[in-house]
Design a protein around this motif. Structure first.
Motif, short mmCIF file in Angstrom:
data_model
loop_
_atom_site.label_atom_id
_atom_site.label_comp_id
_atom_site.label_asym_id
_atom_site.label_seq_id
_atom_site.Cartn_x
_atom_site.Cartn_y
_atom_site.Cartn_z
N SER A 121 -10.34 12.18 -6.93
CA SER A 121 -10.59 10.78 -7.30
C SER A 121 -12.03 10.41 -7.00
CB SER A 121 -9.65 9.86 -6.54
OG SER A 121 -8.30 10.12 -6.85
N ARG A 122 -12.62 9.66 -7.92
CA ARG A 122 -13.98 9.20 -7.70
C ARG A 122 -13.96 7.91 -6.89
NH1 ARG A 122 -18.60 8.01 -12.35
NH2 ARG A 122 -20.32 7.58 -10.90
N LEU A 123 -14.81 7.84 -5.87
CA LEU A 123 -14.90 6.65 -5.03
C LEU A 123 -15.86 5.64 -5.66
CD1 LEU A 123 -15.08 8.22 -1.46
CD2 LEU A 123 -13.08 7.40 -2.70
N TYR B 129 -16.56 11.91 -4.35
CA TYR B 129 -15.19 12.22 -4.77
C TYR B 129 -14.36 12.66 -3.56
CZ TYR B 129 -17.03 12.23 -9.53
OH TYR B 129 -17.63 11.87 -10.72
N ILE C 207 -7.21 7.67 1.51
CA ILE C 207 -7.37 9.12 1.31
C ILE C 207 -6.30 9.86 2.09
CG2 ILE C 207 -8.85 11.11 1.74
CD1 ILE C 207 -11.26 9.31 1.21
N GLU D 131 -2.97 7.70 -1.34
CA GLU D 131 -3.21 6.73 -2.41
C GLU D 131 -4.36 7.17 -3.31
OE1 GLU D 131 -3.43 2.61 -1.20
OE2 GLU D 131 -2.24 3.06 0.58
N LEU D 132 -5.36 7.80 -2.69
CA LEU D 132 -6.48 8.37 -3.46
C LEU D 132 -6.28 9.88 -3.51
CD1 LEU D 132 -9.55 6.34 -2.13
CD2 LEU D 132 -8.59 6.28 -4.42
N ALA D 133 -5.95 10.38 -4.67
CA ALA D 133 -5.65 11.81 -4.82
C ALA D 133 -6.93 12.64 -4.79
CB ALA D 133 -4.92 12.04 -6.14
#
Length: 243
Positions: free
Chosen positions: A27-29, A68, A18, A22-24
Motif C-alpha cells: 500500500s502506498r502511504l 510504501y 500497518i 488495515e494497510l496491506a
C-alpha cells in the motif's frame, strides 16, 4: 499527544494500521505534504515520521514514487541445537562456491590459534530461496589436518558434514562454541548476497574443537529480515515428591 514529539505521534498514526493489517503490504502511504495537512504538522515532521517507519522496517522508500508498506519477508529458520546445525546454510538450497587454499588473516588466525599467514582451506556456499541468495557460509580449516588425504573440504563427498569428514580423518570434534551478533555487511559478502555494503546482517561465528584445539571455524551471514536462529532447550523435570 502530551509531551511526545509530534513526529512520533504521526508515526504512530501510521504504524497502527500497518501492524493491524488495515494497510496491506504494497500500500502506498500519503505523501509528506498530505500527511502534514491531515495532521496539522510541518512537512519536516511528516518526513521524520516516515523515516522512522523506514528505520523500523515497516515502510520502504521508492525514489520518485513515495513510501510504501513493506511486504512481509519470508523467514528462514536455522536450527542450532542438533547435529545437522554445523552443515552451513540448511534448510536453504545450497550452492557450493568452491574451496581455496589461502593465507589466514589476523581475525580468523586468532579463532583457530594459528600464526598470521598460515595456510587454511576456505570453503564458501550460498543459501538460496527461490533462486535468490539469503545466507552465506564461509568456513576455514587448517590445511595441516587433512592435507594429502581425501578428507579435505575440496575432496570430500558433497553433503558430508564437518563432524563426519574430520572424524573419518581421525580428528574427533567434541565441542562447539557459537557466538551470535549483528554487524555491517562487508565486501565480498555484499556482492554474493546482492545487498548493499554496510547493511546490518546476522552473523553466527561457530568454532569446532578437538579437545582444546580449534579445528574449524565458520561464519554464517544472513539478512536480518529473512534469517532466524532456532534453539530448542530441554529442561530437566523436577523429581516427583513422594506421597
Amino acid at each position: 499527544m502530551g509531551g511526545q514529539p509530534r513526529y512520533l505521534w504521526v508515526a504512530d498514526m501510521l504504524r497502527r494500521p500497518i501492524l493491524n493489517g488495515e494497510l496491506a503490504p504494497g500500500s502506498r502511504l500519503p505523501s509528506r505534504s498530505r500527511l502534514a495537512r491531515t495532521h496539522h504538522v510541518s512537512e519536516q515532521v511528516s518526513r521524520h515520521a516516515l523515516r522512522l517507519l523506514v528505520s523500523e522496517g515497516l515502510v520502504e522508500a521508492r525514489p520518485g514514487s513515495g513510501y510504501y508498506v513493506r511486504p512481509v519477508p519470508q523467514i528462514h529458520r536455522f536450527s542450532r541445537t542438533d547435529r545437522a546445525s554445523g552443515s552451513g546454510v540448511e534448510p536453504l538450497h545450497r550452492e557450493e562456491l568452491g574451496t581455496l587454499t589461502v593465507k589466514v588473516n589476523d581475525l580468523v588466525a586468532r579463532r583457530l590459534t594459528l600464526r598470521d599467514g598460515e595456510m587454511v582451506y576456505r570453503s564458501r556456499s550460498l543459501g538460496l530461496a527461490d533462486g535468490a541468495p539469503v545466507a552465506l557460509h564461509t568456513a576455514w580449516e587448517p590445511m595441516v589436518l587433512t592435507q594429502g588425504t581425501l578428507r579435505t573440504p575440496a575432496d570430500a563427498e558433497p553433503g558430508t558434514g564437518v563432524l563426519d569428514r574430520l572424524g573419518a580423518a581421525g580428528v574427533i570434534i567434541d565441542r562447539v562454541v557459537e557466538e551470535v551478533g549483528v554487524r555491517p555487511l562487508r565486501e565480498p559478502e555484499a556482492t554474493l548476497l546482492q545487498l548493499a555494503p554496510g547493511l546490518p546482517v546476522l552473523v553466527v561465528e561457530r568454532t569446532h574443537f578437538n579437545g582444546q584445539r580449534p579445528v574449524e571455524t565458520s561464519d554464517l551471514v544472513g539478512s536480518v529480515d529473512h534469517c532466524r536462529l532456532l534453539y530448542r532447550l530441554s529442561l530437566a523435570r523436577p523429581p516427583k515428591k513422594g506421597r
